[in-house]
Design an enzyme around this catalytic site. Structure first.
Site, PDB file in Angstrom:
ATOM      1  N   LYS A  90      42.477  42.108  37.982  1.00  0.00           N
ATOM      2  CA  LYS A  90      41.273  41.619  37.302  1.00  0.00           C
ATOM      3  C   LYS A  90      41.602  40.987  35.955  1.00  0.00           C
ATOM      4  O   LYS A  90      40.958  40.015  35.540  1.00  0.00           O
ATOM      5  CB  LYS A  90      40.280  42.765  37.114  1.00  0.00           C
ATOM      6  CG  LYS A  90      39.656  43.262  38.399  1.00  0.00           C
ATOM      7  CD  LYS A  90      38.695  44.407  38.131  1.00  0.00           C
ATOM      8  CE  LYS A  90      38.050  44.907  39.412  1.00  0.00           C
ATOM      9  NZ  LYS A  90      37.116  46.042  39.163  1.00  0.00           N
ATOM     10  N   LYS A 142      40.081  39.749  51.345  1.00  0.00           N
ATOM     11  CA  LYS A 142      38.906  40.525  51.002  1.00  0.00           C
ATOM     12  C   LYS A 142      37.649  39.811  51.460  1.00  0.00           C
ATOM     13  O   LYS A 142      37.502  38.601  51.292  1.00  0.00           O
ATOM     14  CB  LYS A 142      38.840  40.755  49.490  1.00  0.00           C
ATOM     15  CG  LYS A 142      37.675  41.617  49.038  1.00  0.00           C
ATOM     16  CD  LYS A 142      37.716  41.838  47.540  1.00  0.00           C
ATOM     17  CE  LYS A 142      36.559  42.727  47.095  1.00  0.00           C
ATOM     18  NZ  LYS A 142      36.575  42.951  45.618  1.00  0.00           N
ATOM     19  N   LYS A 172      31.002  38.408  48.947  1.00  0.00           N
ATOM     20  CA  LYS A 172      29.881  37.471  48.865  1.00  0.00           C
ATOM     21  C   LYS A 172      30.235  36.298  47.951  1.00  0.00           C
ATOM     22  O   LYS A 172      29.870  35.145  48.225  1.00  0.00           O
ATOM     23  CB  LYS A 172      28.647  38.205  48.331  1.00  0.00           C
ATOM     24  CG  LYS A 172      27.384  37.351  48.305  1.00  0.00           C
ATOM     25  CD  LYS A 172      26.190  38.124  47.770  1.00  0.00           C
ATOM     26  CE  LYS A 172      25.832  39.274  48.680  1.00  0.00           C
ATOM     27  NZ  LYS A 172      24.595  39.970  48.245  1.00  0.00           N
TER      28      LYS A 172
END
Length: 339
Positions: free
Chosen positions: A120, A200, A203
């Protein structure tokens, strides 16, 4: 069954999901369908973790609707407020209080070694402290309810190990307080790739299907899914073992039909488009009851609000008891300690 066995309390489990709106296929296969099946065996605590969601930014104006839409998804798939505690993280302030207190026992080095932190952090020019401390809040989420176990995917095992280490360190310094929570790894799920073959299903990547999508929208997504990269022409034999579409069939297609699909793929009698159409239809049929229940909850939003309010009340009761113990053991109870 003896009377003692009958009165044995259920083990408590906790899990949460970030509010990004309507749940999608990855959420369902990786977590929700499993959560539904656990409700009779365990004392279940399910949380919409909006405090976690703000660490990655996002539009504050969209957060309320994202929370509501995920709550609708929870109820639509069968999470039952009569058998589970369902609530929103920010409604129980003890989550963030305990996370702050856990800073006292969590080494920075442990946080910096977290794989997800490293991943991240690459997306930020200036890394927010919340990205580093995310696992501490996650530990607080779990240990606040003294959860005996957490249903997680393999990708969350490292985070849960940090939770276990936080519990050990706290117990060693302040006295036995928290359980060493066990992972409940979903062995029957495995790795679920995105429809585009990405590692992964997300959305934000547009490589999944909303669980409340109508049949046409399901097909719009499934028809773009990648299949066997070596099957270029319709009459090329396929390899089901490397095809992500075929992998998804095991969740939505009966075994006899899967065997027929596999044989047709290998012999080139069944094309990839045909295989996708069967999968799309089966997904839409499987999710039809969820769409129906979701329509009801969207037309009666007060019912969703009541579920979350009652869930938060139940959660606060447990959280308050835990925090009273934690404050006392950490010496943060001067009003009660001074004569």
């Amino acid at each position: 069954m003896t009377e003692i066995q009958q009165n044995t309390p259920k083990k408590r489990i906790f899990s949460g999901m970030q509010p990004s709106g309507e749940a999608h296929l990855g959420n369902y296969l990786g977590a929700l369908r499993r959560w539904v099946g656990m409700q009779d065996e365990y004392d279940c605590v399910w949380c919409i973790v909006d405090d976690h969601a703000i660490t990655s930014g996002g539009d504050p104006a969209e957060m309320p609707s994202s929370v509501f839409d995920l709550a609708v998804s929870f109820l639509a798939v069968g999470l039952d407020p009569e058998r589970s505690t369902i609530f929103v993280q920010s409604d129980v302030h003890e989550h963030t209080e305990l996370a702050w207190l856990f800073n006292a026992v969590t080494p920075v080095g442990d946080l910096e070694r977290m794989t997800q932190y490293k991943d991240k952090a690459q997306h930020f020019e200036s890394i927010p402290a919340g990205i580093l401390n995310y696992p501490i809040l996650q530990a607080a989420d779990i240990l606040l309810y003294k959860a005996n176990a957490v249903p997680v995917g393999e990708d969350q095992r490292q985070h849960l190990e940090l939770t276990r280490e936080v519990a050990r360190k706290f117990n060693a310094r302040y006295g036995e307080t928290f359980p060493i929570t066990e992972p409940l790894i979903g062995e029957d799920v495995g790795r679920i790739l995105g429809l585009d073959g990405n590692a992964k299903m997300s959305k934000s990547l547009g490589n999944t299907v909303g669980i409340l999508a109508d049949p046409d929208n399901v097909w719009d997504k499934v028809r773009t899914a990648v299949t066997d990269p070596q099957r270029v022409r319709r009459d090329d034999p396929g390899r089901p073992e490397v095809c992500n579409v075929f992998a998804l069939h095991r969740f939505f297609t009966e075994e006899n039909a899967r065997e027929e699909i596999e044989a047709g793929c290998r012999s080139a009698e069944l094309g990839c488009v045909d295989c996708k159409r069967i999968l799309s239809g089966n997904i839409a049929t499987s999710f039809a009851p969820y769409r129906e229940r979701a329509t009801h909850y969207r037309e009666h939003p007060s019912e969703v609000r009541d579920v979350l309010d009652q869930g938060a009340e139940k959660a606060r009761k447990i959280a308050s008891e835990t925090m009273q113990e934690v404050r006392r053991k950490m010496g943060l109870n001067w009003r009660n300690a001074i004569p």
